[in-house]
Write a protein that holds these residues in place. Structure first.
Motif, mmCIF file in Angstrom:
data_model
loop_
_atom_site.group_PDB
_atom_site.id
_atom_site.type_symbol
_atom_site.label_atom_id
_atom_site.label_comp_id
_atom_site.label_asym_id
_atom_site.label_seq_id
_atom_site.Cartn_x
_atom_site.Cartn_y
_atom_site.Cartn_z
ATOM 1 N N GLU A 31 40.626 28.609 35.963
ATOM 2 C CA GLU A 31 40.192 27.475 36.780
ATOM 3 C C GLU A 31 41.370 26.593 37.183
ATOM 4 N N ARG B 93 36.340 21.176 37.512
ATOM 5 C CA ARG B 93 37.193 22.337 37.679
ATOM 6 C C ARG B 93 36.577 23.329 38.664
ATOM 7 N N ASP C 80 48.881 21.486 38.200
ATOM 8 C CA ASP C 80 48.304 22.712 37.639
ATOM 9 C C ASP C 80 48.596 23.942 38.494
ATOM 10 N N SER D 274 42.111 22.531 39.149
ATOM 11 C CA SER D 274 41.492 21.226 39.407
ATOM 12 C C SER D 274 41.002 21.175 40.852
ATOM 13 N N THR E 225 32.744 23.962 42.476
ATOM 14 C CA THR E 225 33.265 22.992 41.519
ATOM 15 C C THR E 225 32.243 22.716 40.427
ATOM 16 N N ASP F 153 44.241 30.669 32.174
ATOM 17 C CA ASP F 153 43.270 29.793 32.824
ATOM 18 C C ASP F 153 42.655 30.399 34.080
#
Length: 191
Positions: free
Chosen positions: A132, A176, A120, A134, A164, A130
């Motif tokens: 966010e 996330r 990601d 991981s 998180t 996005d």
């Protein structure tokens, strides 16, 4: 013909008023009353100034900040008006070049990090917006951010853990980390 045309025009006018004016007004009123913050963009303010949104990513490329996913919006990254994916397939050379460039940028920013780069951090999402990443993508960046800020890795890891979010309702999605919120927390920690 007149007997058919008049009811059609009246029906068209009524439907236009109901679906074009009344329904949007009702939905907007409900959104403002029940979900005011979300309806207005989930904006994040700092000292009375809007610094971003919880739901739209931002460009961060300084070593002291966590970096988010790539944005596929052009010509400006994270532009909500141009929300779209890149539409580049896995065999497209342009995608391979973009991934290689991002990996090189990550290695240049943290040459001591020999871990595998989480996917990601080198690919864009379907929306290109996005906010966010991981937890693995955040963990990959901890050493670089800690070093750039003069903090211990444990301090930065604690902030990542605090930022998180788990699965929605315990089952939907994946854990996330909101990049903007985490970077603002880091800025506040250092004054």
């Amino acid at each position: 013909m007149k007997t058919l045309l008049r009811p059609a025009i009246v029906l068209f006018g009524m439907l236009m008023i109901v679906t074009g004016l009344v329904y949007p007004a009702i939905v907007t009123a409900i959104g403002q009353a029940a979900f005011n913050r979300q309806a207005n963009g989930s904006l994040i303010e700092l000292d009375g100034k809007v610094v971003g949104s919880e739901i739209i990513g931002q460009q961060f490329d300084a070593p002291k900040y966590f970096w988010g996913r790539l944005s596929a919006t052009t010509p400006n990254p994270y532009n909500g008006i141009n929300s779209s994916g890149s539409n580049l397939g896995p065999t497209n050379p342009a995608l391979a070049d973009a991934v290689k460039a991002r990996i090189a940028a990550l290695h240049e920013a943290d040459p001591d990090n020999k871990a595998d780069v989480p996917v990601d951090l080198v690919t864009a999402s379907g929306s290109g917006l996005d906010p966010e990443i991981s937890p693995a993508a955040a963990a990959y960046q901890v050493a670089r951010v800690a070093k750039a800020r003069g903090l211990s890795a444990a301090q930065v890891e604690a902030m990542v853990a605090q930022a998180t979010s788990g699965r929605q309702f315990g089952v939907l999605g994946e854990p996330r980390v909101n990049v903007l919120k985490l970077n603002l927390a880091l800025d506040r920690a250092r004054g």
